[in-house]
Design an enzyme around this catalytic site. Sequence first.
Site, PDB file in Angstrom:
ATOM      1  N   GLU A 155      -5.095  -6.632  14.682  1.00 20.76           N
ATOM      2  CA  GLU A 155      -4.563  -5.321  14.281  1.00 20.76           C
ATOM      3  C   GLU A 155      -5.686  -4.281  14.335  1.00 20.76           C
ATOM      4  O   GLU A 155      -5.454  -3.111  14.595  1.00 20.76           O
ATOM      5  CB  GLU A 155      -3.953  -5.385  12.869  1.00 20.76           C
ATOM      6  CG  GLU A 155      -3.064  -4.195  12.561  1.00 20.76           C
ATOM      7  CD  GLU A 155      -2.236  -4.351  11.289  1.00 20.76           C
ATOM      8  OE1 GLU A 155      -1.002  -4.206  11.346  1.00 20.76           O
ATOM      9  OE2 GLU A 155      -2.824  -4.609  10.223  1.00 20.76           O
TER      10      GLU A 155
ATOM     11  N   LYS B  20       9.205  -0.786  14.224  1.00 19.10           N
ATOM     12  CA  LYS B  20       9.811  -0.444  12.926  1.00 19.10           C
ATOM     13  C   LYS B  20      10.927   0.580  13.114  1.00 19.10           C
ATOM     14  O   LYS B  20      11.996   0.474  12.525  1.00 19.10           O
ATOM     15  CB  LYS B  20       8.754   0.173  11.991  1.00 19.10           C
ATOM     16  CG  LYS B  20       7.707  -0.787  11.476  1.00 19.10           C
ATOM     17  CD  LYS B  20       6.808  -0.068  10.473  1.00 19.10           C
ATOM     18  CE  LYS B  20       5.597  -0.895  10.106  1.00 19.10           C
ATOM     19  NZ  LYS B  20       4.613  -0.169   9.292  1.00 19.10           N
TER      20      LYS B  20
ATOM     21  N   LYS C 213       0.838  -1.202   0.000  1.00 18.78           N
ATOM     22  CA  LYS C 213       0.000   0.000   0.000  1.00 18.78           C
ATOM     23  C   LYS C 213       0.879   1.261   0.000  1.00 18.78           C
ATOM     24  O   LYS C 213       0.696   2.163  -0.792  1.00 18.78           O
ATOM     25  CB  LYS C 213      -0.920  -0.022   1.220  1.00 18.78           C
ATOM     26  CG  LYS C 213      -1.777   1.219   1.323  1.00 18.78           C
ATOM     27  CD  LYS C 213      -2.736   1.188   2.501  1.00 18.78           C
ATOM     28  CE  LYS C 213      -3.395   2.551   2.627  1.00 18.78           C
ATOM     29  NZ  LYS C 213      -4.315   2.664   3.753  1.00 18.78           N
TER      30      LYS C 213
ATOM     31  N   GLY D  79      -4.868  -1.523   4.910  1.00 19.93           N
ATOM     32  CA  GLY D  79      -4.049  -2.644   4.434  1.00 19.93           C
ATOM     33  C   GLY D  79      -4.728  -3.992   4.637  1.00 19.93           C
ATOM     34  O   GLY D  79      -4.760  -4.840   3.739  1.00 19.93           O
ATOM     35  N   ARG D  80      -5.308  -4.195   5.821  1.00 19.75           N
ATOM     36  CA  ARG D  80      -5.913  -5.503   6.116  1.00 19.75           C
ATOM     37  C   ARG D  80      -7.290  -5.654   5.467  1.00 19.75           C
ATOM     38  O   ARG D  80      -7.951  -6.677   5.635  1.00 19.75           O
ATOM     39  CB  ARG D  80      -5.964  -5.750   7.619  1.00 19.75           C
ATOM     40  CG  ARG D  80      -6.606  -4.641   8.430  1.00 19.75           C
ATOM     41  CD  ARG D  80      -6.329  -4.800   9.926  1.00 19.75           C
ATOM     42  NE  ARG D  80      -6.814  -3.654  10.711  1.00 19.75           N
ATOM     43  CZ  ARG D  80      -6.136  -2.537  10.893  1.00 19.75           C
ATOM     44  NH1 ARG D  80      -4.949  -2.387  10.352  1.00 19.75           N
ATOM     45  NH2 ARG D  80      -6.635  -1.561  11.623  1.00 19.75           N
TER      46      ARG D  80
ATOM     47  N   GLU E 250      10.401  -4.613   4.767  1.00 19.86           N
ATOM     48  CA  GLU E 250      10.511  -6.014   4.343  1.00 19.86           C
ATOM     49  C   GLU E 250      10.245  -6.137   2.842  1.00 19.86           C
ATOM     50  O   GLU E 250      10.984  -6.787   2.101  1.00 19.86           O
ATOM     51  CB  GLU E 250       9.487  -6.890   5.084  1.00 19.86           C
ATOM     52  CG  GLU E 250       9.754  -7.070   6.569  1.00 19.86           C
ATOM     53  CD  GLU E 250       9.049  -6.028   7.421  1.00 19.86           C
ATOM     54  OE1 GLU E 250       8.761  -4.917   6.926  1.00 19.86           O
ATOM     55  OE2 GLU E 250       8.794  -6.339   8.603  1.00 19.86           O
TER      56      GLU E 250
ATOM     57  N   HIS F 249      -5.718 -33.102  17.108  1.00 16.89           N
ATOM     58  CA  HIS F 249      -4.616 -33.953  17.570  1.00 16.89           C
ATOM     59  C   HIS F 249      -3.465 -33.120  18.104  1.00 16.89           C
ATOM     60  O   HIS F 249      -2.331 -33.601  18.197  1.00 16.89           O
ATOM     61  CB  HIS F 249      -4.165 -34.867  16.427  1.00 16.89           C
ATOM     62  CG  HIS F 249      -5.264 -35.782  15.995  1.00 16.89           C
ATOM     63  ND1 HIS F 249      -5.523 -36.985  16.603  1.00 16.89           N
ATOM     64  CD2 HIS F 249      -6.238 -35.614  15.062  1.00 16.89           C
ATOM     65  CE1 HIS F 249      -6.588 -37.542  16.042  1.00 16.89           C
ATOM     66  NE2 HIS F 249      -7.049 -36.727  15.099  1.00 16.89           N
TER      67      HIS F 249
END
Length: 517
Positions: free
Chosen positions: A346, A486, A203, A260-261, A209, A377
């Site tokens: 978030e 950050k 965005k 963003g999400r 990263e 399990h």
Amino acid sequence: MARTRCDRTPAWAQLQLAYDNSGKAFDLRQAFAQDAGRFEAFSQSAPYVFADLSKNRIDAATDKLLFDLARQSGLQEHRDAMFAGEKINHTEGREVWHVLLRTPPESSQDGSHRSVELAKVHETLNAMLAFAESVRSDSGITDVVNIGIGGSDLGPQMAVIALDAFATTGKRLHFVSNVDGHELAATLKTVKADSTLFLIASKTFTTIETMTNARSAKAWFEAQGGTDTARHFAALTTNVAAANAFGITTTFGFWDWVGGRYSLWSAIGLPLAIAIGAQGFREFLAGAHAMDEHFRTAPLEQNLPVRLGLLDLWYRNFHGFTSRSIAPYHSALRRLPAYLQQLEMESNGKRVDAEGAALPFGTSPVLWGEPGTNGQHAYFQMLHQGTDVVPLEFVAVKKPRHALASHHTLLLANVLAQAQALMVGKVDAGGHKHFPGNRPSTFLLLDDLTPASLGALIALQEHRVFVSGSLWGINSFDQWGVELGKVLAKDVEARLGSGDTTGLDGSTAGLLARLRA
Ligand code: F6P
């Protein structure tokens, strides 16, 4: 638009009384024994999703108070403000308008802000889908590598995996998110520069990263003799200028008002469009839109996102349950828990209200889970017999997309049995084999996992997060909590080079020295 924080409504105090008088001791087994119509009364149909809420610790009286709470806190007005494009993300001064991304085009424009933005949405969508189709029919491109993180990774990755049965082109899709070079290096080993398309999804086009991975991918591409960047790189971003400056000319934009999400429905959805095609992507949007309309127009009492969001609040603030587990009984939904973690945590992992005042109650639960039957399990032991009560949300799909019928029967038997076992329990005097039961769960059922039903399921989750966040009086649409790390990472990166530990706490300084030794 007036909002009243949930704890300042009359209904909040009444809910506390209801919890103390009967909610605390509520027993699901008794509730079913006393009410033959409980399943019908606590079921809710919504577009593409049927929900059985009956195995939750609610009764008609609690439900009524929860709907009162919603009305008294101004939930409907807040919802309408979101749909109308008001700047409800006030800490960033932005509209929260992802619903516009799945709104059908309108034949006439009235010149309003909404109408102008909607026209832009469809112009970009058409261009993005045309590009997706051109990639799909380009036999020279065998691999697509999406480089992005958070909302620029989790959504498209989850959806591409979920809709694998609809992927018809045979293109291989890869997702690289982590700055850990192991991830990019492993992917680059499996692709060839002349047959790979890199999608740089960000965005902001500043996320460290993604920028680091994008630079390394471009350097690798050039080192392999690649020159045609326009063919092999595309950027999906609101920051087209930065993408151009990076050397990418093929770009698909979106807008600040897409969180963003919440960006899977925008150009960030390009990997999905490449996988399932333009028609499939439009069906995905249509499914989400159907859920939007349900959320926008259904009375609160028959509104599934509202009912789920209210339940989330009831469990978090009155029962004190601190987590929710999601159990998709469909292996194609294996990335759904990771996707929902960002969506819920978030959005609602906030400790102050919209005015910045500290909250006297809990907000986002910890969300976690694995696909069934695998989770059974691993950690279901704790869900059945542990000291904490964790409400479970099962997601099951009636129709399989494979021919192994007996497997599907067994899968469905397991999901039903788990929900049943959690609730009914088992009496055993010995202690170790005793199951307390009365453990709540919600059961979401899709007829089929299709682009449309996945769209509806995801929109449902977005809106239920809106509901609880709205009642809690927080801003569900910013994410300041990710910023400090950050900033510190930049400082620490420089110190890892120089060895300077001046002013650092003892632990960070000690670890840094060890890493440099
Ligand atoms: O660090 C959090 C975050 O800002 C998320 O909200 C977002 O989805 C992710 O980073 C990626 O951001 P971008 O798409 O700008 O690279």
